[in-house]
Design a protein around this motif. Structure first.
Motif, PDB file in Angstrom:
ATOM      1  N   VAL A  97       0.850  -1.197   0.000  1.00  0.00           N
ATOM      2  CA  VAL A  97       0.000   0.000   0.000  1.00  0.00           C
ATOM      3  C   VAL A  97       0.885   1.246   0.000  1.00  0.00           C
ATOM      4  O   VAL A  97       0.625   2.205  -0.740  1.00  0.00           O
ATOM      5  N   ALA A  98       1.944   1.236   0.787  1.00  0.00           N
ATOM      6  CA  ALA A  98       2.863   2.378   0.846  1.00  0.00           C
ATOM      7  C   ALA A  98       3.543   2.602  -0.511  1.00  0.00           C
ATOM      8  O   ALA A  98       3.708   3.749  -0.944  1.00  0.00           O
ATOM      9  N   ARG A  99       3.920   1.520  -1.203  1.00  0.00           N
ATOM     10  CA  ARG A  99       4.525   1.659  -2.538  1.00  0.00           C
ATOM     11  C   ARG A  99       3.527   2.240  -3.532  1.00  0.00           C
ATOM     12  O   ARG A  99       3.895   3.039  -4.405  1.00  0.00           O
ATOM     13  N   PHE A 100       2.269   1.857  -3.410  1.00  0.00           N
ATOM     14  CA  PHE A 100       1.192   2.394  -4.256  1.00  0.00           C
ATOM     15  C   PHE A 100       1.091   3.904  -4.073  1.00  0.00           C
ATOM     16  O   PHE A 100       1.081   4.667  -5.049  1.00  0.00           O
ATOM     17  N   VAL A 101       1.052   4.361  -2.836  1.00  0.00           N
ATOM     18  CA  VAL A 101       0.958   5.794  -2.551  1.00  0.00           C
ATOM     19  C   VAL A 101       2.212   6.517  -3.053  1.00  0.00           C
ATOM     20  O   VAL A 101       2.123   7.586  -3.670  1.00  0.00           O
ATOM     21  N   ALA A 102       3.382   5.931  -2.835  1.00  0.00           N
ATOM     22  CA  ALA A 102       4.634   6.549  -3.290  1.00  0.00           C
ATOM     23  C   ALA A 102       4.645   6.702  -4.812  1.00  0.00           C
ATOM     24  O   ALA A 102       5.083   7.734  -5.336  1.00  0.00           O
ATOM     25  N   ALA A 103       4.159   5.714  -5.527  1.00  0.00           N
ATOM     26  CA  ALA A 103       4.115   5.792  -6.987  1.00  0.00           C
ATOM     27  C   ALA A 103       3.205   6.924  -7.441  1.00  0.00           C
ATOM     28  O   ALA A 103       3.523   7.648  -8.390  1.00  0.00           O
ATOM     29  N   LEU A 104       2.081   7.093  -6.768  1.00  0.00           N
ATOM     30  CA  LEU A 104       1.171   8.175  -7.146  1.00  0.00           C
ATOM     31  C   LEU A 104       1.776   9.539  -6.823  1.00  0.00           C
ATOM     32  O   LEU A 104       1.573  10.498  -7.566  1.00  0.00           O
ATOM     33  N   ARG A 105       2.533   9.625  -5.736  1.00  0.00           N
ATOM     34  CA  ARG A 105       3.243  10.876  -5.428  1.00  0.00           C
ATOM     35  C   ARG A 105       4.219  11.241  -6.546  1.00  0.00           C
ATOM     36  O   ARG A 105       4.474  12.400  -6.811  1.00  0.00           O
ATOM     37  N   GLU A 106       4.798  10.211  -7.159  1.00  0.00           N
ATOM     38  CA  GLU A 106       5.775  10.406  -8.227  1.00  0.00           C
ATOM     39  C   GLU A 106       5.108  10.502  -9.598  1.00  0.00           C
ATOM     40  O   GLU A 106       5.792  10.522 -10.620  1.00  0.00           O
ATOM     41  N   ASP A 107       3.776  10.526  -9.614  1.00  0.00           N
ATOM     42  CA  ASP A 107       2.995  10.629 -10.845  1.00  0.00           C
ATOM     43  C   ASP A 107       3.236   9.442 -11.775  1.00  0.00           C
ATOM     44  O   ASP A 107       3.238   9.574 -12.996  1.00  0.00           O
ATOM     45  N   ASP A 108       3.454   8.268 -11.200  1.00  0.00           N
ATOM     46  CA  ASP A 108       3.683   7.046 -11.951  1.00  0.00           C
ATOM     47  C   ASP A 108       2.330   6.404 -12.265  1.00  0.00           C
ATOM     48  O   ASP A 108       1.680   5.851 -11.376  1.00  0.00           O
ATOM     49  N   HIS A 109       1.931   6.487 -13.513  1.00  0.00           N
ATOM     50  CA  HIS A 109       0.616   5.970 -13.921  1.00  0.00           C
ATOM     51  C   HIS A 109       0.647   4.489 -14.273  1.00  0.00           C
ATOM     52  O   HIS A 109      -0.360   3.929 -14.694  1.00  0.00           O
ATOM     53  N   ARG A 110       1.794   3.845 -14.080  1.00  0.00           N
ATOM     54  CA  ARG A 110       1.888   2.418 -14.368  1.00  0.00           C
ATOM     55  C   ARG A 110       1.372   1.574 -13.214  1.00  0.00           C
ATOM     56  O   ARG A 110       1.142   0.387 -13.360  1.00  0.00           O
ATOM     57  N   VAL A 111       1.201   2.163 -12.054  1.00  0.00           N
ATOM     58  CA  VAL A 111       0.780   1.415 -10.872  1.00  0.00           C
ATOM     59  C   VAL A 111      -0.739   1.493 -10.728  1.00  0.00           C
ATOM     60  O   VAL A 111      -1.366   2.486 -11.076  1.00  0.00           O
ATOM     61  N   GLY A 112      -1.316   0.421 -10.245  1.00  0.00           N
ATOM     62  CA  GLY A 112      -2.755   0.401  -9.997  1.00  0.00           C
ATOM     63  C   GLY A 112      -3.575   0.301 -11.270  1.00  0.00           C
ATOM     64  O   GLY A 112      -3.070  -0.044 -12.335  1.00  0.00           O
ATOM     65  N   GLN A 113      -4.838   0.602 -11.115  1.00  0.00           N
ATOM     66  CA  GLN A 113      -5.766   0.513 -12.241  1.00  0.00           C
ATOM     67  C   GLN A 113      -6.834   1.577 -12.102  1.00  0.00           C
ATOM     68  O   GLN A 113      -7.097   2.075 -11.000  1.00  0.00           O
ATOM     69  N   LEU A 114      -7.464   1.910 -13.223  1.00  0.00           N
ATOM     70  CA  LEU A 114      -8.480   2.967 -13.236  1.00  0.00           C
ATOM     71  C   LEU A 114      -9.855   2.467 -12.820  1.00  0.00           C
ATOM     72  O   LEU A 114     -10.669   3.233 -12.318  1.00  0.00           O
ATOM     73  N   THR A 115     -10.118   1.209 -13.047  1.00  0.00           N
ATOM     74  CA  THR A 115     -11.442   0.667 -12.739  1.00  0.00           C
ATOM     75  C   THR A 115     -11.422  -0.054 -11.391  1.00  0.00           C
ATOM     76  O   THR A 115     -10.421  -0.666 -11.021  1.00  0.00           O
TER      77      THR A 115
END
Length: 147
Positions: A97-115
């Motif tokens: 979960v922490a890596r997910f948040v860190a990726a979004l802080r870095e504007d990394d759109h490769r992590v997670g999903q839109l749906t």
């Protein structure tokens, strides 16, 4: 003495939130839990994300979709979910979960999903307690077993 929740599953939710907020470096005071079905949680994050200046950020969890990151609207309407963590379980290890948040802080759109993923159904507090128990049961090495 802390007040116990009306069901052990809710204590387990708060325990899991304590682990996740610890991995994020925020305290439980930033959390709220909605005990209605589906059980859900809100974690206020004291930051803004690239591309969304002036908008508060929240980490959301529910027992059907797992984790997502959302931004507040300026008008007080519903939150705008940006991405869902996805995966195999609604209770991934706190480090994930922490890596997910860190990726979004870095504007990394490769992590997670839109749906929103459908990881499980809300089948009651007893079943949720079992899901949470399985995800945090110690392994022989003493660390939480990833699910």
């Amino acid at each position: 003495m802390p007040v116990r929740n009306p069901h052990p599953a809710l204590d387990a939710v708060w325990g899991y939130l304590a682990e996740v907020t610890g991995a994020l470096g925020v305290g439980l005071e930033s959390c709220t839990v909605d005990n209605d079905s589906p059980v859900s949680a809100y974690v206020a994050l004291d930051e803004q994300l690239p591309g969304h200046p002036g908008r508060d950020v929240a980490l959301l969890w529910d027992e059907i979709h797992g984790w997502s990151v959302a931004i507040e609207t300026h008008s007080g309407e519903d939150l705008i979910v940006l991405r869902y963590l996805g995966g195999q379980t609604v209770v991934p290890p706190p480090a994930r979960v922490a890596r997910f948040v860190a990726a979004l802080r870095e504007d990394d759109h490769r992590v997670g999903q839109l749906t929103p993923p459908s990881l499980r159904e809300a089948t009651g507090l007893a079943d949720l307690e079992l899901v949470l128990d399985r995800s945090t049961r110690p392994t022989r090495a003493g660390s939480a077993r990833p699910v």
